[in-house]
Design an enzyme around this catalytic site. Structure first.
Site, PDB file in Angstrom:
ATOM      1  N   CYS A   1     -89.145 -18.148 -28.972  1.00 59.04           N
ATOM      2  CA  CYS A   1     -90.200 -18.807 -28.219  1.00 59.04           C
ATOM      3  C   CYS A   1     -89.482 -19.455 -27.029  1.00 59.04           C
ATOM      4  O   CYS A   1     -88.555 -20.243 -27.215  1.00 59.04           O
ATOM      5  CB  CYS A   1     -90.890 -19.856 -29.093  1.00 59.04           C
ATOM      6  SG  CYS A   1     -92.205 -20.757 -28.254  1.00 59.04           S
ATOM      7  N   SER A   2     -89.876 -19.100 -25.833  1.00 59.14           N
ATOM      8  CA  SER A   2     -89.162 -19.533 -24.635  1.00 59.14           C
ATOM      9  C   SER A   2     -89.071 -21.046 -24.489  1.00 59.14           C
ATOM     10  O   SER A   2     -89.918 -21.792 -24.979  1.00 59.14           O
ATOM     11  CB  SER A   2     -89.841 -18.977 -23.386  1.00 59.14           C
ATOM     12  OG  SER A   2     -89.825 -17.582 -23.392  1.00 59.14           O
ATOM     13  N   GLN A   3     -88.047 -21.468 -23.753  1.00 57.66           N
ATOM     14  CA  GLN A   3     -87.842 -22.873 -23.431  1.00 57.66           C
ATOM     15  C   GLN A   3     -89.043 -23.361 -22.610  1.00 57.66           C
ATOM     16  O   GLN A   3     -89.442 -22.715 -21.640  1.00 57.66           O
ATOM     17  CB  GLN A   3     -86.556 -22.984 -22.609  1.00 57.66           C
ATOM     18  CG  GLN A   3     -86.183 -24.362 -22.211  1.00 57.66           C
ATOM     19  CD  GLN A   3     -84.829 -24.378 -21.505  1.00 57.66           C
ATOM     20  OE1 GLN A   3     -84.113 -23.379 -21.495  1.00 57.66           O
ATOM     21  NE2 GLN A   3     -84.504 -25.500 -20.922  1.00 57.66           N
TER      22      GLN A   3
END
Length: 72
Positions: free
Chosen positions: A43-45
């Site tokens: 899950c992206s930053q």
């Protein structure tokens, strides 16, 4: 902050990151880093997602599909 950044921040707050994480990682939802979601994906930053939305000039009513390509 601009109106656009306020709108993006409100949209992100309306979709809590913890809702998209594996149970084992929900405590880390507030950490500004990528978090594993299984299968070698993450899950992206949050700041990366926020910056992408600001660069896209996303507006209310727009729909954005973030298609991850892992390493490639």
């Amino acid at each position: 902050m601009s109106q656009t950044s306020n709108t993006v921040d409100a949209a992100m707050a309306a979709a809590p990151r913890a809702n998209f994480l594996l149970r084992a990682f929900t405590r880390a939802a507030g950490v500004d880093s990528a978090i594993p979601i299984g299968g070698g994906s993450t899950c992206s930053q949050p700041t990366t997602v926020r910056n992408m939305l600001l660069l896209l000039n996303a507006q209310p009513g727009h729909r954005v599909l973030d298609v991850g390509s892992v390493s490639g």
